[in-house]
Scaffold this motif. Structure first.
Motif: not given
Ligand code: SF4
Ligand code: SF4
Ligand code: SF4
Ligand code: SF4
Lengths: 272, 383
Positions: B74, B261-265, B268, B299, B347-350
């Motif tokens: 990550p 999820l518009t979480c921004a992962n 980032m 996001f 990978t890091w998109c939940p």
């Protein structure tokens, strides 16, 4: 030089654990500056002195659970220029909001020897359901820096620097590897408002959702992913039904999954 | 090409430390390979390998003694060169009489060991963004000028990697001081080593090396070939700008918004994403204020806030903005794509939203429309 009058601050308590108002006393480094800047007119946890209203700023902790509460909050609103709710109880009902999903009379008769002494409303409600709220400080408990920030911003006439995006943003900024991706641990972070600094993922736990829904919470997509991770419907419902069980999307998603669980529905989406 | 034996690997780390560098390399922390201080080769994840999928990352221990048989985790160079939070200035005093204090920029001497080809390309993209224009970013440039880069060519590609199709890997071809290829075969374990800069060449002089035999060079080339052939994903970049600019109203955007999820992962974790916002805070007695720069993401709602509200209110428009910028608009803006194919955003998109898959759907939609225009509506394909 003209010295402006210090704004009068009052701190009020409703159904709550006191944790949020105590975070004001917990502001060791800032406490003196706070005391120098505002005059604390009413704060039973800190001082017995009572200065009558009106108040420039009222901080309100706790949710409305009795008829008496419902009247008192009206009086407070009338006496306050600015009303700021602090913590999950005040902003969304808090953990005691769970009783809205159960039968209160049944609880009362089980718990109390003399149920006839207990006068309570059937439902718990957040402050905003009763009066206009100027600003909400989220969290269970609140982040003490947010409280100081809201006061500082108000006194300086600027917007408080408090995020409305997801916990994930703080999580990645601090360099935590995602617990949901790397461990398969269900995490509420993607639908929860930031503010805590993503503490739980940093200690290998999923986020519990203390700060309530984020600005664009896509709870349905998150729940669907949790189902893929193997989380049972009842546990999904429980995750939404905690500190902020009554707030908007968490309430809807919690109920959706509680119904699914009750119906013994399988992991498939049921037809509408 | 020369050879560094595995038993001499610690000499490399010691020489870097001797040159006053803090050595940063891959280490296992909480179930993922991240970048952290490395004191000796013993700190590296020997024998560990990763498995990556959309929204899923797992580590496994193998019997292999290899030090670098995994792909990117990550973390990336980004968090070291462009910190997630930096203090820009501090202001003391009152309304008309104040002092502005600029903090000293921290730019530690750091040597990064095990940097991948995609990562180097991502850094080159950030070089262009932060240091390329008329106003180089002081934080980035100070930190960037104090690093030493030891690249490692990938010996395996991840399931979410697609550097081969982006032309950014799996072999490091530029931007490194030293480049290594790790070879483990028939009981021998060695690194082919090569310098890319003057600083790299003087480091070579200090190491116990011997010239590589032809068979060893061939073994090294085979390692990289194997990685290129085991690439889990691919991106068709042919005419990619048209694919996006002619799909601004695609039904895909709404479909992705239902999952996103518009979480921004994704932003980032992406090693090229560079957006930040500026936050001001002041003390309650108003005698001190600070201005911070923090990582932001397209996001979030406030990202597109202008007077009166946010421009990109719907998450469909946020995803569209992000992927269109990465794969198409970046080209026009900076002369390269904004994506190096590292796979982190997948990978890091939940919830495992996949940039290669969404781009492929858009391409098919455009082709279907073109087919329709050419042969009439009867050829409509379902997508
Ligand atoms: S651990 Fe939770 S809060 Fe952190 S990035 Fe993952 S989903 Fe978001
Ligand atoms: S867009 Fe995704 S694959 Fe491309 S560089 Fe960024 S994180 Fe890597
Ligand atoms: S994208 Fe390419 S260079 Fe990057 S880790 Fe994967 S194989 Fe290696
Ligand atoms: S694409 Fe994935 S990581 Fe990016 S904002 Fe959407 S859900 Fe989050």
């Amino acid at each position: 030089m003209h010295t402006p009058r210090k704004p009068k601050l009052a701190v009020w308590k409703f159904a709550s654990c006191d944790g949020c108002q105590l975070s004001l006393l917990d502001c060791e480094d800032e406490l003196l500056a706070v005391a120098n800047t505002v005059s604390i007119a009413y704060f039973p946890e800190a001082t017995r002195a009572v200065v009558d209203g009106p108040y420039d700023i009222s901080l309100v902790e706790g949710s409305i659970s009795t008829g008496e509460d419902a009247e008192r909050i009206q009086m407070i609103r009338d006496e306050s220029n600015l009303l700021i709710t602090i913590g999950a109880c005040a902003t969304s009902g808090g953990i005691q909001g769970l009783r809205n999903f159960a039968n209160v009379d049944q609880y009362i008769s089980t718990v109390y020897a003399h149920p006839e002494y207990i006068h309570t409303l059937r439902n718990v409600s957040p402050i905003s359901q009763h009066v206009f709220v100027d600003y909400e400080v989220r969290g269970c408990p609140i982040n003490k820096y947010h409280l100081v920030e809201v006061l500082a911003a108000h006194l300086a006439g600027r917007r408080p620097n408090i995020p409305s995006y997801s916990v994930c943003v703080e999580c990645k900024r601090r360099g935590t590897s995602c617990v949901m991706v790397a461990h398969g641990t269900p995490c509420m972070g993607p639908v929860t408002q930031a503010g805590c600094g993503a503490i739980c993922p940093a200690y290998n736990r999923g986020c519990y959702g203390c700060y309530g829904p984020s600005e664009e919470p896509n709870t349905q997509a998150l729940s669907a992913w949790w189902t893929k991770l193997g989380v049972e419907d009842a546990d999904i419902a429980r995750s939404y039904r905690s500190y902020n069980a009554l707030s908007g999307v968490f309430r809807r998603e919690g109920s959706r999954y509680a119904k699914k669980a009750a119906a013994g529905a399988t992991n498939e989406e049921r037809p509408q | 090409m020369q050879v560094l034996m595995r038993e001499d690997f610690d000499t490399l780390i010691e020489k870097l430390q001797g040159a006053d560098y803090e050595v940063i390399g891959p280490r296992i922390r909480e179930g993922a390979i991240v970048l952290d201080t490395v004191d000796s080769a013993g700190d590296l994840p020997a024998g560990w390998t990763d498995e990556q999928e959309g929204g899923r990352y797992t580590l496994h221990k193998t019997d292999s003694p290899s030090l670098f048989h995994y792909t990117v985790g990550p973390a990336s160079l980004k968090s070291f060169l462009y910190p997630s939070k930096s203090l820009l200035c501090r202001v003391y005093g009152g309304h008309n009489d104040f002092d502005v204090e600029e903090p000293e920029i921290e730019a530690p001497r750091r040597a990064f060991v095990g940097v991948r080809a995609c990562e180097l390309h991502a850094m080159a993209i950030q070089d262009h963004v932060f240091a390329g224009g008329r106003h180089p970013d002081p934080v980035y440039t100070a930190r960037r000028n104090n690093i030493f880069l030891v690249a490692v060519n990938c010996s395996k590609a991840g399931n979410t990697c697609f550097c081969a199709s982006m032309g950014t890997g799996p072999e490091a071809t530029a931007h490194y001081d030293l480049a290594l290829t790790e070879v483990v075969e028939d009981g021998t374990h060695y690194f082919l080593i090569d310098a890319g800069t003057k600083a790299g060449r003087s480091m070579l002089d200090e190491l116990p090396l011997r010239p590589a035999r032809a068979a060893e060079e061939e073994a090294g080339a085979a390692v990289v070939r194997n990685a290129a052939e085991s690439m889990g994903r691919s991106m068709d970049t042919e005419g990619i700008e048209d694919v996006f600019f002619e799909n601004l109203e695609s039904p895909l955007w709404q479909e992705v918004a239902e999952r996103c999820l518009t979480c921004a992962n994704c932003t980032m974790a992406c090693p090229t994403c560079f957006c930040s916002t500026v936050e001001d805070i002041s003390t309650i007695d108003n005698d001190m204020a600070e201005r911070w720069r923090v990582w932001d993401s397209c996001f979030t709602t406030n990202f597109s806030y202008v007077f009166g509200g946010a421009i990109r209110k719907a998450s469909s428009s946020r995803y569209r903005h992000w992927i269109t910028h990465k794969l198409a608009a970046w080209q026009e803006q900076f002369g390269t794509p904004g994506c190096v194919g590292c796979g982190r955003c997948i990978t890091w998109c939940p919830v495992g939203i996949d940039i290669t898959e969404e781009a492929a759907v858009l391409r098919r939609q455009r082709e279907a429309r073109q087919g329709e225009a050419r042969y009439g509506a009867g050829t409509r394909t379902a997508y």
